[in-house]
Design an enzyme around this catalytic site. Sequence first.
Site, short mmCIF file in Angstrom:
data_model
loop_
_atom_site.label_atom_id
_atom_site.label_comp_id
_atom_site.label_asym_id
_atom_site.label_seq_id
_atom_site.Cartn_x
_atom_site.Cartn_y
_atom_site.Cartn_z
N ASP A 100 -3.08 3.38 5.32
CA ASP A 100 -3.48 3.10 3.94
C ASP A 100 -2.57 3.91 3.01
O ASP A 100 -1.35 3.90 3.17
CB ASP A 100 -4.96 3.44 3.76
CG ASP A 100 -5.61 2.71 2.60
OD1 ASP A 100 -4.96 2.55 1.55
OD2 ASP A 100 -6.78 2.31 2.73
N ASN A 145 0.84 -1.20 0.00
CA ASN A 145 0.00 0.00 0.00
C ASN A 145 0.87 1.24 0.00
O ASN A 145 1.99 1.21 -0.50
CB ASN A 145 -0.95 -0.04 1.21
CG ASN A 145 -2.32 0.52 0.89
OD1 ASN A 145 -2.47 1.41 0.06
ND2 ASN A 145 -3.34 0.01 1.55
#
Length: 298
Positions: free
Chosen positions: A198, A148
Site C-alpha cells: 500500500d 499507490n
Amino acid sequence: MLQYPLHNVLGARARLGEVPIWDSTKSLLYWVDIYNHRVHQFNPATGKDLFFDVGDVVGAIATAGADRLIMALRHHLAFLNTQTGVVTPILEIEGNLPDNRFNDGKCDPQGRFWFGSMCSLEKPQASLYRYDNDGSLHVMETELTLSNGLGWSPDQKTFYLTDSPQQKIYAYDFDSVTGNITNRRIFVDLTHESFYPDGLTIDSEGHIWSAMWDGWCVIRFNPKGEEILRINLPVQLPTSCTFGGEDLQTLYITTASVGLSQAEIEKSFYSGDLFALQTDVTGLPTYDFKELSQFPGN
C-alpha cells in the site's frame, strides 16, 4: 529480528486512514480518512486531533505553504485552508471515468504534486499524474489498476510507484529537472504473498518502508528490493506510513477498518487507529507544493 517499540497514539477508528504527512514547521501530522471525507490534523505533543470535512472522497494531500494543503479529491484537485476549512477547487480530472477516484500522492523535492487514480479491477485505466508549479498537468503513467505508494530516493535518481492489486512496487529512473520518469522495472514482487503493498515512505538511507494491506505489518526493503525488516502490527489493514517528529525518526502508520467482518474486527480491534513507531532511522522530509509565484524572483 529487531522490533521497534510501537504505540497506539490515536484511537481514531477511521474507515480508511491514509497518506500521513509531517509538517515540520508546525510539528503536526496531517492524515486523511478517505471515505469519511476528512482531513485530520494530529498534534503529537498534546494528543489532540482535529479534522476538516472536505465534502468529498479525499485520496491524497500535501502541504502547500503556510496554513494550506493541496488535495486530490474524487475527481478534482483543490486547496484546503487549514485555518478556515475553506476548500478552493483547482481543476477537474477523470470526470469522464465515474468508477475511478484519486488515491495516494505526494510532492517531489522540486515541489511538484504527484497523485494517481484507482479503477475497477476489470478495467486497468488508472493513471499517475504530475501537477506542476505553473499549473500544468502531465500524465506520467497509464493502464494501472491502483496507483499507490510513491516516493523518491535520497539522491533523486529513482522514483518508486506501487500498483497494489498487482502486488508490485516499480522503480523508474527519475530526472529531477524535467520531472520525467523512464525505464520502469519491478522493484519488489509480492505475488507469492497473500497481502498487498500500500502506501510507502523512504528513509535517508534509501530504504523503502511499505505498509502491507491485509498483511498485519510494515516491511522495510533495501535499495535492492530485498526485505530486511518486518514490523508486526496488531491490525490487519495498515495503509501508509511517514517519518515525523523533531528528528524524523518516528514512523507514523495509518490503518483502516473498512470491509472487515465483525470477527475480523474482534481480532484486529484497533483497526483504523494511528500508530507511531520509534526507530533509530531518519526519514526524508515532507516536501511542499510550491506554485510558481512562491519561488524567489517570481
